[in-house]
Design a protein around this motif. Structure first.
Motif, short mmCIF file in Angstrom:
data_model
loop_
_atom_site.label_atom_id
_atom_site.label_comp_id
_atom_site.label_asym_id
_atom_site.label_seq_id
_atom_site.Cartn_x
_atom_site.Cartn_y
_atom_site.Cartn_z
N VAL A 48 -32.68 -29.48 -49.75
CA VAL A 48 -32.39 -30.77 -49.14
C VAL A 48 -32.88 -31.86 -50.07
O VAL A 48 -34.06 -31.90 -50.43
CB VAL A 48 -33.06 -30.90 -47.76
N LYS A 50 -33.25 -35.80 -50.24
CA LYS A 50 -33.18 -37.01 -49.42
C LYS A 50 -32.96 -38.23 -50.33
O LYS A 50 -33.52 -38.32 -51.40
CB LYS A 50 -34.47 -37.20 -48.62
N ASP A 52 -33.57 -41.75 -51.65
CA ASP A 52 -34.75 -42.60 -51.69
C ASP A 52 -34.31 -44.04 -51.89
O ASP A 52 -34.20 -44.80 -50.94
CB ASP A 52 -35.66 -42.13 -52.81
#
Length: 66
Positions: A48, A50, A52
């Protein structure tokens, strides 16, 4: 024991079936045990990532943040 499959009696056919069944079970057992023993941590896992903040990649060593 008869040497021809056409003139073989019932017990000869039964022996052939039993030998084929034992051979099939042993090959399947060997395959399953080889598969279970090969768990060295090379399994694929979902990674995963993410989001930012937006980053623009340039040819220099510095990154510019918009």
């Amino acid at each position: 024991m008869n040497h021809s499959i056409y003139s073989a009696d019932r017990s000869t056919h039964l022996k052939v079936v039993v030998v084929a069944l034992v051979a099939g079970i042993s090959v399947a057992g060997f395959g399953i045990s080889a598969r279970l023993g090969a768990n060295d941590g090379y399994t694929q896992t979902a990674r995963v990532i993410k989001a930012d903040r937006p980053v623009m990649v340039t040819t220099s060593t510095n990154t510019a943040i918009r």
